[in-house]
Design a protein around this motif. Structure first.
Motif, PDB file in Angstrom:
ATOM      1  N   ALA A  77       0.831  -1.210   0.000  1.00 38.20           N
ATOM      2  CA  ALA A  77       0.000   0.000   0.000  1.00 38.20           C
ATOM      3  C   ALA A  77       0.867   1.262   0.000  1.00 38.20           C
ATOM      4  N   ASP A  78       1.949   1.259   0.792  1.00 36.48           N
ATOM      5  CA  ASP A  78       2.850   2.420   0.816  1.00 36.48           C
ATOM      6  C   ASP A  78       3.499   2.641  -0.543  1.00 36.48           C
ATOM      7  N   LEU A  79       3.944   1.560  -1.153  1.00 37.81           N
ATOM      8  CA  LEU A  79       4.586   1.666  -2.456  1.00 37.81           C
ATOM      9  C   LEU A  79       3.582   2.119  -3.513  1.00 37.81           C
ATOM     10  N   ALA A  80       2.369   1.581  -3.457  1.00 36.46           N
ATOM     11  CA  ALA A  80       1.338   1.977  -4.420  1.00 36.46           C
ATOM     12  C   ALA A  80       1.022   3.462  -4.279  1.00 36.46           C
ATOM     13  N   GLY A  81       0.922   3.931  -3.043  1.00 32.37           N
ATOM     14  CA  GLY A  81       0.610   5.345  -2.809  1.00 32.37           C
ATOM     15  C   GLY A  81       1.681   6.270  -3.348  1.00 32.37           C
ATOM     16  N   SER A  82       2.951   5.932  -3.094  1.00 25.93           N
ATOM     17  CA  SER A  82       4.025   6.795  -3.581  1.00 25.93           C
ATOM     18  C   SER A  82       4.153   6.720  -5.096  1.00 25.93           C
ATOM     19  N   THR A  83       3.893   5.550  -5.669  1.00 31.86           N
ATOM     20  CA  THR A  83       3.936   5.408  -7.125  1.00 31.86           C
ATOM     21  C   THR A  83       2.815   6.212  -7.773  1.00 31.86           C
ATOM     22  N   LEU A  84       1.622   6.127  -7.196  1.00 29.20           N
ATOM     23  CA  LEU A  84       0.494   6.895  -7.732  1.00 29.20           C
ATOM     24  C   LEU A  84       0.782   8.392  -7.655  1.00 29.20           C
ATOM     25  N   ALA A  85       1.312   8.843  -6.540  1.00 27.58           N
ATOM     26  CA  ALA A  85       1.627  10.265  -6.397  1.00 27.58           C
ATOM     27  C   ALA A  85       2.624  10.713  -7.462  1.00 27.58           C
ATOM     28  N   ARG A  86       3.612   9.868  -7.744  1.00 31.62           N
ATOM     29  CA  ARG A  86       4.609  10.195  -8.772  1.00 31.62           C
ATOM     30  C   ARG A  86       3.972  10.264 -10.151  1.00 31.62           C
ATOM     31  N   VAL A  87       3.061   9.324 -10.457  1.00 29.87           N
ATOM     32  CA  VAL A  87       2.375   9.323 -11.760  1.00 29.87           C
ATOM     33  C   VAL A  87       1.505  10.573 -11.901  1.00 29.87           C
ATOM     34  N   VAL A  88       0.763  10.901 -10.846  1.00 31.74           N
ATOM     35  CA  VAL A  88      -0.110  12.078 -10.893  1.00 31.74           C
ATOM     36  C   VAL A  88       0.717  13.343 -11.099  1.00 31.74           C
ATOM     37  N   LYS A  89       1.844  13.432 -10.402  1.00 28.77           N
ATOM     38  CA  LYS A  89       2.704  14.611 -10.540  1.00 28.77           C
ATOM     39  C   LYS A  89       3.299  14.689 -11.946  1.00 28.77           C
ATOM     40  N   SER A  90       3.788  13.554 -12.457  1.00 31.95           N
ATOM     41  CA  SER A  90       4.494  13.547 -13.735  1.00 31.95           C
ATOM     42  C   SER A  90       3.584  13.675 -14.949  1.00 31.95           C
ATOM     43  N   TYR A  91       2.426  13.031 -14.905  1.00 30.75           N
ATOM     44  CA  TYR A  91       1.590  12.940 -16.102  1.00 30.75           C
ATOM     45  C   TYR A  91       0.291  13.740 -16.039  1.00 30.75           C
ATOM     46  N   PHE A  92      -0.098  14.166 -14.843  1.00 35.64           N
ATOM     47  CA  PHE A  92      -1.381  14.865 -14.702  1.00 35.64           C
ATOM     48  C   PHE A  92      -1.235  16.216 -14.021  1.00 35.64           C
ATOM     49  N   ASN A  93      -0.029  16.788 -14.085  1.00 34.16           N
ATOM     50  CA  ASN A  93       0.225  18.116 -13.536  1.00 34.16           C
ATOM     51  C   ASN A  93      -0.222  18.228 -12.077  1.00 34.16           C
ATOM     52  N   ASN A  94      -0.014  17.149 -11.346  1.00 36.61           N
ATOM     53  CA  ASN A  94      -0.338  17.078  -9.914  1.00 36.61           C
ATOM     54  C   ASN A  94      -1.829  17.270  -9.630  1.00 36.61           C
ATOM     55  N   SER A  95      -2.672  16.907 -10.593  1.00 31.45           N
ATOM     56  CA  SER A  95      -4.115  17.087 -10.455  1.00 31.45           C
ATOM     57  C   SER A  95      -4.818  15.726 -10.404  1.00 31.45           C
ATOM     58  N   TYR A  96      -5.332  15.395  -9.232  1.00 30.65           N
ATOM     59  CA  TYR A  96      -6.051  14.127  -9.094  1.00 30.65           C
ATOM     60  C   TYR A  96      -7.384  14.164  -9.838  1.00 30.65           C
ATOM     61  N   SER A  97      -7.982  15.333  -9.975  1.00 30.42           N
ATOM     62  CA  SER A  97      -9.230  15.421 -10.733  1.00 30.42           C
ATOM     63  C   SER A  97      -8.973  15.113 -12.217  1.00 30.42           C
ATOM     64  N   SER A  98      -7.788  15.469 -12.714  1.00 30.64           N
ATOM     65  CA  SER A  98      -7.438  15.119 -14.088  1.00 30.64           C
ATOM     66  C   SER A  98      -7.314  13.609 -14.254  1.00 30.64           C
ATOM     67  N   VAL A  99      -6.825  12.944 -13.214  1.00 27.84           N
ATOM     68  CA  VAL A  99      -6.726  11.482 -13.251  1.00 27.84           C
ATOM     69  C   VAL A  99      -8.123  10.887 -13.367  1.00 27.84           C
ATOM     70  N   VAL A 100      -9.026  11.355 -12.509  1.00 26.99           N
ATOM     71  CA  VAL A 100     -10.399  10.839 -12.528  1.00 26.99           C
ATOM     72  C   VAL A 100     -11.048  11.142 -13.867  1.00 26.99           C
ATOM     73  N   SER A 101     -10.836  12.338 -14.406  1.00 29.70           N
ATOM     74  CA  SER A 101     -11.386  12.689 -15.716  1.00 29.70           C
ATOM     75  C   SER A 101     -10.880  11.744 -16.798  1.00 29.70           C
ATOM     76  N   ALA A 102      -9.597  11.438 -16.765  1.00 38.87           N
ATOM     77  CA  ALA A 102      -9.030  10.520 -17.752  1.00 38.87           C
ATOM     78  C   ALA A 102      -9.642   9.133 -17.614  1.00 38.87           C
ATOM     79  N   LEU A 103      -9.871   8.681 -16.376  1.00 37.01           N
ATOM     80  CA  LEU A 103     -10.493   7.378 -16.156  1.00 37.01           C
ATOM     81  C   LEU A 103     -11.929   7.352 -16.672  1.00 37.01           C
ATOM     82  N   VAL A 104     -12.642   8.450 -16.480  1.00 37.17           N
ATOM     83  CA  VAL A 104     -14.021   8.541 -16.964  1.00 37.17           C
ATOM     84  C   VAL A 104     -14.033   8.536 -18.496  1.00 37.17           C
TER      85      VAL A 104
END
Length: 127
Positions: A77-104
């Motif tokens: 869980a710790d590794l998944a959380g830090s990996t997700l944070a890195r992906v959101v920062k790198s590919y979604f301009n640190n925007s979690y709402s952009s992640v959800v939008s992309a998933l939708v």
């Protein structure tokens, strides 16, 4: 002061971490026994374990029959959380709402799952 680069797992490293998370602490021989044929060489598994120790993902936790026993030093869980944070920062301009939008947009998340997420956020905010 130089900022430390976040540590990532290679596919082979992730494979060993999965084995440690699923079966608990093991020796290199015990890890090797969990592979199907053709098995990697003992030295290969041993080297990957040493790399994981250097990265801080694995720790020496004891000895069994004269061999070191290694265990996961971080939870999945710790590794998944830090990996997700890195992906959101790198590919979604640190925007979690952009992640959800992309998933939708890619139809990777259902309306029911979105409602569950909203419920979780509301419960967290009410604490």
């Amino acid at each position: 002061m130089r900022k430390e680069k976040p540590k990532k797992l290679t596919d082979k490293e992730a494979e060993i971490m999965e084995r440690l998370w699923n079966a608990g602490p093991q020796t290199v021989r015990e890890l090797l026994a969990t592979y199907s044929d053709p098995k990697p060489h003992f030295n290969t598994v041993s080297t990957i374990v040493r790399i994981l120790i250097d990265k801080g993902f694995v720790a020496h936790v004891g000895e069994r029959n004269g061999a070191y026993v290694y265990g996961a030093a971080v939870s999945s869980a710790d590794l998944a959380g830090s990996t997700l944070a890195r992906v959101v920062k790198s590919y979604f301009n640190n925007s979690y709402s952009s992640v959800v939008s992309a998933l939708v947009e890619d139809e990777k998340i259902s309306l029911e799952e979105l409602r569950e997420i909203i419920d979780m956020v509301e419960r967290q905010n009410n604490k």
